[in-house]
Design an enzyme around this catalytic site. Structure first.
Site, PDB file in Angstrom:
ATOM      1  N   GLY A 102       0.868  -1.192   0.000  1.00 22.91           N
ATOM      2  CA  GLY A 102       0.000   0.000   0.000  1.00 22.91           C
ATOM      3  C   GLY A 102       0.893   1.227   0.000  1.00 22.91           C
ATOM      4  O   GLY A 102       2.052   1.163  -0.417  1.00 22.91           O
ATOM      5  N   ARG A 161      -2.156  -8.130  -1.010  1.00 24.72           N
ATOM      6  CA  ARG A 161      -3.507  -8.618  -1.326  1.00 24.72           C
ATOM      7  C   ARG A 161      -3.819  -8.311  -2.790  1.00 24.72           C
ATOM      8  O   ARG A 161      -4.309  -9.133  -3.526  1.00 24.72           O
ATOM      9  CB  ARG A 161      -4.492  -7.883  -0.409  1.00 24.72           C
ATOM     10  CG  ARG A 161      -5.802  -8.545  -0.244  1.00 24.72           C
ATOM     11  CD  ARG A 161      -6.585  -7.858   0.818  1.00 24.72           C
ATOM     12  NE  ARG A 161      -6.263  -6.410   0.852  1.00 24.72           N
ATOM     13  CZ  ARG A 161      -6.837  -5.557   1.671  1.00 24.72           C
ATOM     14  NH1 ARG A 161      -7.724  -5.976   2.527  1.00 24.72           N
ATOM     15  NH2 ARG A 161      -6.526  -4.276   1.662  1.00 24.72           N
ATOM     16  N   GLU A 202       0.994  -5.168  22.999  1.00 27.42           N
ATOM     17  CA  GLU A 202       1.533  -3.848  23.288  1.00 27.42           C
ATOM     18  C   GLU A 202       0.880  -3.205  24.517  1.00 27.42           C
ATOM     19  O   GLU A 202      -0.349  -3.280  24.618  1.00 27.42           O
ATOM     20  CB  GLU A 202       1.262  -2.981  22.051  1.00 27.42           C
ATOM     21  CG  GLU A 202       2.306  -1.967  21.780  1.00 27.42           C
ATOM     22  CD  GLU A 202       2.145  -1.384  20.386  1.00 27.42           C
ATOM     23  OE1 GLU A 202       2.358  -2.105  19.399  1.00 27.42           O
ATOM     24  OE2 GLU A 202       1.783  -0.209  20.317  1.00 27.42           O
ATOM     25  N   HIS A 249       6.631   1.977  19.406  1.00 29.07           N
ATOM     26  CA  HIS A 249       5.555   2.341  18.454  1.00 29.07           C
ATOM     27  C   HIS A 249       5.617   3.839  18.093  1.00 29.07           C
ATOM     28  O   HIS A 249       4.704   4.599  18.406  1.00 29.07           O
ATOM     29  CB  HIS A 249       4.175   1.967  19.025  1.00 29.07           C
ATOM     30  CG  HIS A 249       3.123   1.871  17.947  1.00 29.07           C
ATOM     31  ND1 HIS A 249       2.036   1.027  18.028  1.00 29.07           N
ATOM     32  CD2 HIS A 249       2.995   2.501  16.755  1.00 29.07           C
ATOM     33  CE1 HIS A 249       1.285   1.165  16.953  1.00 29.07           C
ATOM     34  NE2 HIS A 249       1.853   2.063  16.152  1.00 29.07           N
TER      35      HIS A 249
HETATM   36  C1  DGY Z   1      -1.337   4.336  12.921  1.00 30.96           C
HETATM   37  O1  DGY Z   1      -1.698   5.457  12.540  1.00 30.96           O
HETATM   38  O2  DGY Z   1      -1.985   3.341  12.693  1.00 30.96           O
HETATM   39  C2  DGY Z   1      -0.062   4.308  13.676  1.00 30.96           C
HETATM   40  O3  DGY Z   1       0.278   3.033  14.064  1.00 30.96           O
HETATM   41  C3  DGY Z   1      -0.143   5.238  14.869  1.00 30.96           C
HETATM   42  O4  DGY Z   1       1.100   5.727  15.100  1.00 30.96           O
END
Ligand code: DGY
Length: 328
Positions: free
Chosen positions: A155, A177, A267, A285
């Site tokens: 993507g 996909r 997490e 993250h």
């Molecule tokens: C998202 O936007 O999905 C990210 O993981 C957040 O930082």
């Protein structure tokens, strides 16, 4: 009367000030998620929710939010929201796509470079006073230039990683996909292959899929066993895409070269043992964690919220089916 909104995370001050002028806003200003009880209580009388990826917005919660007319997620991923249940209740849901593409691709690349050139290990060694003198065979890593990069999920973010890989002359294999069109494949110099070929031929494997029932544990012990003993797994997508226990075993037994992780299966908890290993880099993250991107994400989430609460179609609506029966 002003509409009421719940904002579950601390956003840039300028944006918060504007929101507070427009709405009666309840804001979680702490840098930790609202616990479930507070979220349940807070959402009860609100017209709008500006949610974080850490909020579990499930059917039970939506069942108690009788006034809720809009959920604007601060994030591109929205696996924390039961979108089907929101749609059934006529509640539009939006996300923040596009604005975090570059930041996340940068971080994936930072992990590629850092794990293969042992940047974090080297920093640790130097700080601890273990760097005594230069030596030809000291602390050797593996070169990135010219190595094969496997991208799972082509993507926006997968493509941005592929673009950066061109500077490192990396041949690209990808699995997704949907296959991208031929001209884009040519431009990115990316070859579409099946998972088996990607896993067994790549020197770096970078994950860029959303979390869904299909992608949960997409990389488990079987997939890890197909990887070269010198190759690296990079995950900046969602933790549960990787079976973390299986990864721990592969890293412990040196079945793969290493891993660069920004996200975790449970997490913020880590699988016990992971933090003791040198062949993994662990980040908290922060894929989209730049000042510029977080500001853009906040502005986008707010624009979606305002549109949704004023009866318009939010620009980044993820559940268009809701439009035929939305709550107004
Ligand atoms: C998202 O936007 O999905 C990210 O993981 C957040 O930082």
């Amino acid at each position: 009367m002003k509409k009421r909104i719940l904002v579950t995370g601390h956003l840039p001050d300028k944006i918060m000030t504007n929101l507070s002028k427009e709405y009666e806003a309840e804001i979680n200003v702490e840098d930790k998620p609202l616990d479930r009880q507070k979220l349940l209580y807070g959402i009860k009388d609100k017209d709008g929710l500006l949610s974080m990826i850490t909020d579990v917005v499930d059917e039970d919660m939506l069942g108690r939010a009788n006034r809720l007319k809009m959920i604007a997620q601060f994030g591109v991923g929205y696996n924390n929201i039961d979108v089907t249940a929101a749609t059934e209740r006529g509640i539009p849901v939006s996300n923040t796509p596009g604005v975090l593409t570059d930041a996340t691709a940068e971080l994936a690349f930072a992990l590629i470079l850092a794990i293969s050139r042992r940047v974090v290990e080297g920093d640790r060694m130097t700080r601890e006073g273990r760097f005594r003198c230069w030596a030809p065979m000291l602390f050797l890593g593996r070169e990135v230039t010219g190595k094969t990069l496997g991208i799972i999920g082509m993507g926006k973010i997968g493509k941005a990683v592929a673009q950066r890989a061109r500077c490192f002359k990396m041949p690209i294999l990808y699995h997704s996909r949907n296959r991208i069109n031929i001209s884009e494949e040519k431009q990115l110099m990316a070859k579409y292959v099946d998972m088996k070929e990607l896993l067994s031929q790549s020197d770096f494997i970078s994950l860029h899929v959303p979390l869904s029932d299909e992608t949960r544990h997409l990389v488990g012990s079987q997939e890890l066993s197909l990887m070269k003993p010198t190759s690296y797994l990079i995950n900046t997508s969602r933790g549960p895409v990787v079976d973390e226990k299986a990864l721990l075993q592969a890293l412990r037994r040196k079945k793969i070269g290493g891993a660069g992780l920004d996200v975790y299966e449970n997490e913020p908890a880590l699988t016990p043992g992971l933090a003791e290993l040198d062949n993994v880099i662990l980040l908290p993250h922060i894929g989209s964690g730049t000042l510029e991107t977080r500001f853009r994400m906040a502005a986008m989430a707010v624009a979606n919220l305002i549109a949704g609460l004023s009866g318009q179609v939010p620009p980044n609506l993820v559940n268009p089916d809701v439009l035929s029966h939305r709550r107004l």
